[in-house]
Design a protein around this motif. Structure first.
Motif, short mmCIF file in Angstrom:
data_model
loop_
_atom_site.label_atom_id
_atom_site.label_comp_id
_atom_site.label_asym_id
_atom_site.label_seq_id
_atom_site.Cartn_x
_atom_site.Cartn_y
_atom_site.Cartn_z
N MET A 1 0.83 -1.20 0.00
CA MET A 1 0.00 0.00 0.00
C MET A 1 0.87 1.26 0.00
SD MET A 1 -3.29 0.44 2.50
CE MET A 1 -2.26 0.38 3.95
N GLY A 2 2.01 1.19 0.70
CA GLY A 2 2.92 2.33 0.76
C GLY A 2 3.53 2.67 -0.58
N TRP A 3 3.94 1.64 -1.33
CA TRP A 3 4.53 1.91 -2.66
C TRP A 3 3.48 2.45 -3.61
CZ3 TRP A 3 9.16 2.87 -2.23
CH2 TRP A 3 10.06 2.08 -1.49
N MET A 4 2.24 2.00 -3.48
CA MET A 4 1.18 2.56 -4.31
C MET A 4 0.92 4.02 -3.93
SD MET A 4 -2.71 1.14 -5.00
CE MET A 4 -3.41 1.74 -3.44
N ALA A 5 0.97 4.29 -2.62
CA ALA A 5 0.77 5.66 -2.15
C ALA A 5 1.86 6.58 -2.66
CB ALA A 5 0.75 5.67 -0.61
N GLU A 6 3.11 6.10 -2.63
CA GLU A 6 4.22 6.92 -3.11
C GLU A 6 4.09 7.21 -4.61
OE1 GLU A 6 9.03 6.63 -3.22
OE2 GLU A 6 7.68 5.83 -4.74
N HIS B 1 -7.64 10.06 3.50
CA HIS B 1 -7.29 11.47 3.33
C HIS B 1 -5.96 11.53 2.59
CE1 HIS B 1 -6.24 15.66 4.35
NE2 HIS B 1 -7.53 15.82 4.52
N LEU B 2 -5.75 12.57 1.81
CA LEU B 2 -4.51 12.72 1.05
C LEU B 2 -3.30 12.69 1.98
CD1 LEU B 2 -2.77 13.31 -1.41
CD2 LEU B 2 -3.38 15.73 -1.20
N THR B 3 -3.42 13.29 3.16
CA THR B 3 -2.29 13.31 4.09
C THR B 3 -1.96 11.90 4.57
OG1 THR B 3 -3.09 15.47 4.83
CG2 THR B 3 -1.33 14.48 6.11
N LEU B 4 -2.96 11.05 4.72
CA LEU B 4 -2.70 9.66 5.10
C LEU B 4 -1.95 8.95 3.98
CD1 LEU B 4 -3.18 7.46 7.24
CD2 LEU B 4 -5.26 6.85 6.00
N GLN B 5 -2.28 9.26 2.74
CA GLN B 5 -1.55 8.70 1.59
C GLN B 5 -0.09 9.14 1.64
OE1 GLN B 5 -3.35 9.36 -2.29
NE2 GLN B 5 -1.35 9.31 -3.30
#
Length: 262
Positions: A128-133, A179-183
């Motif tokens: 999920m983190g790599w997708m968020a980045e 939220h965008l900040t959580l992303q």
């Protein structure tokens, strides 16, 4: 349409027939929100007083969505203790990074009661983190099944719905972070969960190349993770092998290089 000021500057507002500017929560609005959220006079008073004494968190409460995030985290902390003591109040998150660390660690603490436990949590947070980045670097906040498949994000786990929202009907289903900040938080966190020095340096160089502000909060989270007090909070969220390999971006030289604040 809502937008951060840095993004709105590049939008041609002339195409809109009507524009309304929502000013956000003033002091009294914030107090009312806290009272309504907690529904408990003692909790709402202590929470509001705590936030009011922290300039960073109090300023964030200008935005209603942040008000909800802050209240949610504080309510998690209050529920974990039978009584609200001075010791509890001093242990509450003091920075935005610590706020999100507490938010995620509380969710993971509940999730760890399941049979698949920490391994599944780490696997999902990484993918999920790599997708968020990828989303942060490409101005993307809406993802679909192709993105989930590309980054090996499994949406069949309960933990998935704790951080991402689903909209639409199959086969046209979209996913967004709460939220965008959580992303942006997850985009920074993944560099500590799945740390690679060369990859981190490449990402930092890429983030620095953007002049439209898309990576500003992401960079702040990266530096926020390097704070020693935040490191101690990460122990409940991270794994020991990750903590041993955390890069130190809190030195004066690093701050100059990345031109950001913690």
């Amino acid at each position: 349409m809502t937008s951060r000021p840095t993004r709105l500057a590049s939008v041609d507002t002339g195409v809109f027939q009507r524009i309304a500017e929502i000013m956000g929560f003033l002091h009294e609005d914030r107090r009312i929100f806290f009272n309504n959220f907690f529904g408990n006079e003692e909790w709402s008073e202590k929470a509001f007083h705590y936030v009011q004494e922290n300039d960073t968190l109090y300023t964030f409460c200008y935005i209603p969505a942040y008000c909800w995030i802050i209240c949610t985290v504080l309510s998690m902390c209050f529920r974990a203790q039978p009584t609200i003591t001075d010791q509890l109040m001093t242990s509450l998150p003091k920075t935005v990074t610590q706020l999100f660390v507490t938010f995620v660690s509380n969710i993971l603490a509940n999730h760890s009661q399941n049979t698949d436990g920490a391994h599944t949590a780490r696997e999902l947070l990484t993918s999920m983190g790599w997708m968020a980045e990828h989303g942060v670097m490409n101005h993307m906040i809406v993802f679909d099944e192709r993105h989930l498949e590309s980054f090996s994000v499994r949406n069949d786990k309960h933990l998935f719905s704790s951080f991402l929202m689903e909209s639409g009907q199959p086969p046209d289903v979209d996913y967004t972070f709460l939220h965008l900040t959580l992303q942006e938080f997850f985009a920074a966190l993944v560099h500590f969960i799945d740390y690679n020095a060369d990859r981190l340096q490449e990402t930092l160089d890429e983030a620095e190349s953007y002049k439209d502000g898309r990576a500003e909060i992401f960079l702040r989270f990266l530096c926020g993770f390097s704070d020693s007090s935040t490191r101690s909070m990460l122990k409940s969220l991270m794994w020991e092998d990750c903590l041993l390999r955390l890069p130190d971006m809190s030195s004066p030289g690093s701050r100059r290089k990345y031109r950001t604040k913690t």
